[in-house]
Design a protein around this motif. Structure first.
Motif, mmCIF file in Angstrom:
data_model
loop_
_atom_site.group_PDB
_atom_site.id
_atom_site.type_symbol
_atom_site.label_atom_id
_atom_site.label_comp_id
_atom_site.label_asym_id
_atom_site.label_seq_id
_atom_site.Cartn_x
_atom_site.Cartn_y
_atom_site.Cartn_z
ATOM 1 N N ILE A 57 1.111 -0.812 -0.120
ATOM 2 C CA ILE A 57 0.118 0.107 0.262
ATOM 3 C C ILE A 57 0.509 1.243 -0.273
ATOM 4 N N ALA A 58 0.940 2.233 -0.593
ATOM 5 C CA ALA A 58 1.474 3.292 -1.283
ATOM 6 C C ALA A 58 1.321 4.098 -0.181
ATOM 7 N N LEU A 59 1.808 4.518 0.466
ATOM 8 C CA LEU A 59 1.455 5.717 2.042
ATOM 9 C C LEU A 59 2.635 6.585 2.100
ATOM 10 N N PRO A 60 2.937 7.469 1.174
ATOM 11 C CA PRO A 60 4.667 8.477 1.085
ATOM 12 C C PRO A 60 3.715 9.673 2.184
ATOM 13 N N GLY A 61 4.929 9.869 2.791
ATOM 14 C CA GLY A 61 4.905 10.997 4.542
ATOM 15 C C GLY A 61 3.351 10.151 5.116
ATOM 16 N N ILE A 62 3.211 8.526 5.526
ATOM 17 C CA ILE A 62 2.677 8.890 6.973
ATOM 18 C C ILE A 62 3.450 7.747 6.771
#
Length: 134
Positions: A57-62
């Motif tokens: 799951i792509a979650l940039p900045g989290i």
């Protein structure tokens, strides 16, 4: 024009409309209003190999520790919030493509019973391994 060409054009139009709806939900909220409903969905990849599902799951900045993951029946749900960086609170926006706000991604798994066997993060992605019990 062939039917295949029309189908591709229709598919592209539907994709554009879905993206527009996401942007509408993301941007047209009252300033400072906390979103009760999810305003975006992160992209995923789902693989199956020998009774094991792997989800990326792509979650940039989290931060991974702020992401809630639940697995009930055949549904995997991933929820968190990506906050707007304080650096963007002033000034002129020239480009704004990465979504922010509350998100929820509900992933329907193949019918069966499951258990989470690994949760990790790497390069801005949440990595989950799920074992099929049936």
């Amino acid at each position: 024009m062939s039917i295949t060409h029309h189908a591709r054009m229709w598919e592209a139009a539907v994709d554009v409309l879905e993206r527009a709806a996401q942007l509408h939900r993301q941007f047209f909220r009252l300033a400072g209003q906390r979103a009760e409903a999810p305003v975006w969905e992160p992209p995923i990849e789902l693989f199956e190999d020998h009774g094991r599902l792997s989800v990326v799951i792509a979650l940039p900045g989290i931060r991974p520790d702020l992401v809630q993951v639940t697995l009930e029946n055949s549904t995997l749900t991933v929820t968190a919030e990506r906050k707007l960086a304080s650096a963007f609170s002033k000034g002129i926006v020239h480009c704004f493509e990465i979504p922010y706000g509350r998100f929820e991604r509900e992933i329907r798994l193949p019918s069966g019973r499951y258990r989470m066997v690994r949760r990790d993060s790497e390069h801005g992605c949440l990595l989950l391994d799920i074992e099929m019990l049936d």
